[in-house]
Design a protein around this motif. Sequence first.
Motif, PDB file in Angstrom:
ATOM      1  N   ARG A 184       0.998  -1.296   0.118  1.00  0.00           N
ATOM      2  CA  ARG A 184      -0.069   0.068  -0.126  1.00  0.00           C
ATOM      3  C   ARG A 184       0.856   1.480  -0.001  1.00  0.00           C
ATOM      4  NH1 ARG A 184      -3.152  -3.271   3.786  1.00  0.00           N
ATOM      5  NH2 ARG A 184      -2.040  -1.725   5.501  1.00  0.00           N
ATOM      6  N   HIS A 185       1.729   1.195   0.928  1.00  0.00           N
ATOM      7  CA  HIS A 185       2.922   2.348   0.896  1.00  0.00           C
ATOM      8  C   HIS A 185       3.547   2.520  -0.502  1.00  0.00           C
ATOM      9  CE1 HIS A 185       2.218   2.255   5.228  1.00  0.00           C
ATOM     10  NE2 HIS A 185       2.925   3.324   5.151  1.00  0.00           N
ATOM     11  N   PHE A 186       3.947   1.562  -1.097  1.00  0.00           N
ATOM     12  CA  PHE A 186       4.404   1.619  -2.485  1.00  0.00           C
ATOM     13  C   PHE A 186       3.579   2.141  -3.576  1.00  0.00           C
ATOM     14  CE2 PHE A 186       6.210  -0.206  -6.510  1.00  0.00           C
ATOM     15  CZ  PHE A 186       7.227   0.595  -6.568  1.00  0.00           C
ATOM     16  N   GLU A 187       2.281   1.616  -3.518  1.00  0.00           N
ATOM     17  CA  GLU A 187       1.188   2.084  -4.445  1.00  0.00           C
ATOM     18  C   GLU A 187       1.152   3.805  -4.252  1.00  0.00           C
ATOM     19  OE1 GLU A 187      -2.024  -0.164  -3.612  1.00  0.00           O
ATOM     20  OE2 GLU A 187      -1.306  -1.989  -4.554  1.00  0.00           O
ATOM     21  N   LEU A 188       1.021   4.042  -3.021  1.00  0.00           N
ATOM     22  CA  LEU A 188       0.872   5.594  -2.868  1.00  0.00           C
ATOM     23  C   LEU A 188       2.162   6.376  -3.400  1.00  0.00           C
ATOM     24  CD1 LEU A 188      -0.942   7.810  -1.797  1.00  0.00           C
ATOM     25  CD2 LEU A 188       0.081   7.685   0.339  1.00  0.00           C
ATOM     26  N   LEU A 189       3.217   5.677  -3.266  1.00  0.00           N
ATOM     27  CA  LEU A 189       4.459   6.334  -3.444  1.00  0.00           C
ATOM     28  C   LEU A 189       4.506   6.454  -5.222  1.00  0.00           C
ATOM     29  CD1 LEU A 189       8.190   5.358  -2.469  1.00  0.00           C
ATOM     30  CD2 LEU A 189       7.554   5.378  -5.013  1.00  0.00           C
ATOM     31  N   ARG A 190       4.157   5.551  -5.808  1.00  0.00           N
ATOM     32  CA  ARG A 190       3.971   5.631  -7.233  1.00  0.00           C
ATOM     33  C   ARG A 190       2.845   6.760  -7.595  1.00  0.00           C
ATOM     34  NH1 ARG A 190       5.577   0.605 -10.346  1.00  0.00           N
ATOM     35  NH2 ARG A 190       7.744   0.570  -9.777  1.00  0.00           N
ATOM     36  N   GLU A 191       1.793   6.709  -6.652  1.00  0.00           N
ATOM     37  CA  GLU A 191       0.789   7.942  -7.286  1.00  0.00           C
ATOM     38  C   GLU A 191       1.318   9.276  -7.056  1.00  0.00           C
ATOM     39  OE1 GLU A 191      -2.804   8.083  -8.959  1.00  0.00           O
ATOM     40  OE2 GLU A 191      -2.259   6.321  -7.932  1.00  0.00           O
ATOM     41  N   ILE A 192       2.329   9.312  -6.093  1.00  0.00           N
ATOM     42  CA  ILE A 192       2.922  10.601  -5.977  1.00  0.00           C
ATOM     43  C   ILE A 192       3.930  10.964  -7.371  1.00  0.00           C
ATOM     44  CG2 ILE A 192       4.843  11.894  -4.697  1.00  0.00           C
ATOM     45  CD1 ILE A 192       3.877  10.611  -2.330  1.00  0.00           C
TER      46      ILE A 192
END
Length: 923
Positions: free
Chosen positions: A903-911
Motif C-alpha cells: 500500500r505504501h509503494f502504491e501511494l509512492l507511485r501515485e505521488i
Amino acid sequence: MSQLSSRLDPTLSARIEELVASLEQEHDGLASAIQRIETQFPTSTNADTLPELTDIVRTLRDELFVERAENLRRYVGLQDAPPAERLTNVSQKLVQQAQTAEDLARPGIAAVFTAHPTFALADDVYAHLAECATSPTKAVEQFTTHRRATPPTLSHEQGLALDAILRGRDALDEFTTSLLQAMKERWGADAIAAIDPSPIILASWVGFDTDGRTDIGWWDTLRIRLELKLAQLSRLDSSLSALGLEHTALAMRVRRAIQAVRTQHEACPTGRDASVEQIQHFALTLIAHHEAALDHAQALAPLFRDAASGLNEEQTLRLHTLRAGFMSHGLGIAHIHTRLNAAQIYNVARSRLGLSDDPALPRRRRVLMSKINTALDELTPRPVDFGALLTETASAARLMMTMAQILKHVDSGSPIRFLIAETESGYTLLATLWLARLMGIQDHQIEISPLFETESALENGETILEEAFHSPHWRNYLRANGRLSLQFGYSDSGRYVGQLAATNLVERLRMRTLALLKEHDLEDVSLTLFDTHGESIGRGAHPFSLSQRLNYFSPARTRAALHQAGIRHRVETAFQGGDGYTLFGTHELASSTLATLAEHITDIPEAHEDPIYTRPDFAADFFSTIALDMAALVDDPGYAALLSAFGPSLVDKTGSRPSARQSDAATVTQITHPSQLRAIPNNAILQQLGWWANVLHGLGNAAQRHPETFEELLQASPRFQGAMDFARQALAHSDLDVLRATIRQLDPGTWLDRATQAEDEEKRQSYLTISDGLEALRFWTSAPAMFRRIQADNIALRSVWPEAPRMAAREKLLHALRFALINRIWLLASQIPYFGPRSNLTRDGITQLALCLDVPRMLHILEELFPLAAPSIAHINFGEPRDQETTEGFTAEHEELFRPLARHFELLREIGIAIMHANRAFG
C-alpha cells in the motif's frame, strides 16, 4: 479549481494548507518537513494514518491534474478562438499566399505519431484530461488512481495511435473543406475538381520502429500496415454512405477492396513465431487478393470523378474533401516511417559485400565509399518473396524486404520513410540505398533519412551529408526521389550535451545543409526536416505553447533562409505516446492542433537580425560550455549512482518495449553510466528526483562567463528567450533542497544519526540495518561530490539570474511526502523476519531491494518465502499417523508487513503521477 474545492473536506484542506505553510517557512531544506510529516502521520497497528496521507496525495494530484488540463487547453490555443474559425482564417491565408493551386498540393507540415514509452496514465485518465481541457467547466472525476493497471502492449499502443490519427483526419477534413472553399473563390470550380490540397499530412511509426527492439516480427509490420489500409478504406466507405453515395461504382469498388484486405489481414500470422505453412498461406492469400485489394490510390481517381456527377454544390465539396484526404495519404490512414540502427545496415553490407572496415574510422571510410559506389554500379536487383523473408537472418535486410513487399502488395503509391539511427557517415546512406535497390525498391518509393542525435552526429552532420553528396548515386537518388529527408533527435542529444546546446547544434546543421544543397546544385530538391521529440522539455518540446514549439524547432532565421533560396521544405513534428496523443484527444483539441500547424506554415518570416546571431562568439562559447559541462556530469560516477539508486522504481513501466531481463535473485543491478538507460526513463527519473539536469546543468557556468550579454539577450533576443523558456520551466520544477534530500536519504550517516537518537532498541536496530544496507550499495561514495557540482552551477546561475523561477511549495510537499513514505517502507522492510540463505536469496539482498525501492520484486520473493497458507493435504493419506493441528501460513507477516509495504509503494507511485502532472508530461 473551484470544482475541486467544493468537494474537499474542510479538515483535509486545512491540513494541506498547514503543511504547505510550514514547508514555506523551513530553512533547512526538506529535513524538518519530512520529520514533521512522520510525526503528524505516525503509523502503527493501532493508528494507521496512511488513508489520510492517501487523501492528501490524491487531492494534490487532482489539483495538478486540473492545472495540466488548463495548460493543455492553452497549449494548442483552444482558448484563443473557436477551432473552426481558426481553420477558416488560416485556409484563406494559405490560398492568398499560394502562387498557383498546385502549390497547395505539396505538404508543408506533417504530424508524426510515435509510440515511445510515455503511456504513464490509465486510458480513461488520458481521455478525461482531454475532456477537461476541451470543457473547462467539466467536473473532475475522483479516480482512485491515475496509474495504468498494466503496461501497454504494442497492439494497444497501435490502437491508441489509430484513435488519435482518426481524430486528426476528421479535423483535417474540416480544414480541407475550408481550403477548397477558399480555392474555389480564387480559382474557380475547375481548380478544386483537379487539385487535391494537402498542406498537412499525418504519419505514424507505431509498429514500424524496430530500433532497439526484437519483439516486432516482420509479419507484425505487415499486419499493422494492412490495418492502416483497412482503416483508410473503411473511413472512405462510411463517409460515402453518409453522403448517400453507397451505391456508386466508387463505393462498391471500395467495399470490394475492404473485403479483400480483411481476408489478407486474417491470413497474416500473429504471435512471436510463424510456421512455414502459415507464411505460405499468408503469401498466397495476399497475392490472390492483390487486384481486389487495390495497390495504388490513384486507381480510384476516375471513380471519384464519376461519383461527382449530378451532386449539388455542398455534396461536391464534401466529396472533394474526401478525395483530397484519401489521395494525400494513399492506401493508409497515415503515411508510415520505419526505423532501425545504422549498425544493422553495416552488418548486411559486411555479410553481402564483404565490407568489414569500420565506417567510424576516417582513414578507412574512403575505401568503404569507393567499394559501396562500385557495388551500386554493379548492382542487380534480386527478387523478393515471402520465403526469402522467412529465412533472412539480418534484421536490416528483413526490414527492407518487408518494405518491398508492402510496396508490392499493399500500397505502391505511397513512399516509405526509412529512418536510420546513429548515422555515422555518408557510407551509411549509400549502403542503405544499395540495400533498397537490391531489394527492388524504386528510388521514388523510399525516403532515406539519417537521424542526427548524438553529439558526434550533430557535430559532423555536414561531413556525413557531404560524403554522400560526392557520390553520383546519391545525387541521382535525390533527384529521382525529389526530396532530402533529415531527422533531428532531441532525447539522446539532450541528455548527453544538454537540451539547450543540442538545439543550437541542430540549427547550425540545418543552415549547413542549405549551403550543401546550393553547393551541389540541388536547390530543386525539396527538404524535409523532421524533429523527433516529445511533449516534455526533457525531450525538447517547448513548454508554453505548440506555436512556440514549432518556432523553436524551425526558427525564423532557418525558414527565411530556405524561402530566400527558393528551396521547398516540409516541417515534421512528433506527437509522442500518451502525452502527445492528448493533443488529438478530442475533436476540438485535434482541430486546434491542426490549426496551429497550418498557421506555422503560413508564417513566412522576413530576414531579420536577432541579436543572438550578431554575437556568434558568445553563442559558440555559451552553448559549448553547456555541452562540455553536461558531458562531464554524464561521466561523473555520482550521476550514474543518482540515476540508479531508486529512481527507476519511482515510475511505472510506460511502454511496450521489452523490459531488461531480471532474475529471481534478490540482487540489485546498478547502472554504471547513463548510456545504460534509455532517454525517456533517464528524463523521467530526473523529473521525479526534482532536478532537470539535462536542461539546467552547465547553464550557470555558461551564464556566469558572460553575465552582461546573458542579461541583454534574455531581454532582446527572441531566439535566446525561446531557449531560456526551457530553463524557466525546468527551474519551476527543480529544487536543490529536493535533490539534497535524496543525497541525504542515501547517506548511511543519516541513519546512524537516527540510530543514535532512537528511543527504543527496535527502532535503533532498524536504523542500523538501513545504514548497513546503504553502506553496501555505496551510493554515498560518489553522489555527494556530484551534488556539489550541480549546486555550484546552480549558485552561478542564481547569481546571474536571481529572478529565475523556483519550485512551488505544493510540489515540494509531494516530494516531502514521498520521502516520508520511503522512510516507512525502509522501516517496514527492516522488520522482515530473518531467514536462512536459500539458493541465492539472502536477507541482505532483500534489504537492498527495499533500499532501491524495488518493492514489487521484493514482495514477489517474500510471498514465496513466506506463503500466506500451507497447501491443503487433509484429504491425502500418507500411510502414517498425522498431527491433526492445522498448519498455519505466515498470516501475521502478510498483514503487518507485506500488505502495508504494497500500500505504501502504491501511494509512492501515485505521488510520481502527481509530480508528472506538475511537469505536464512524462520524461
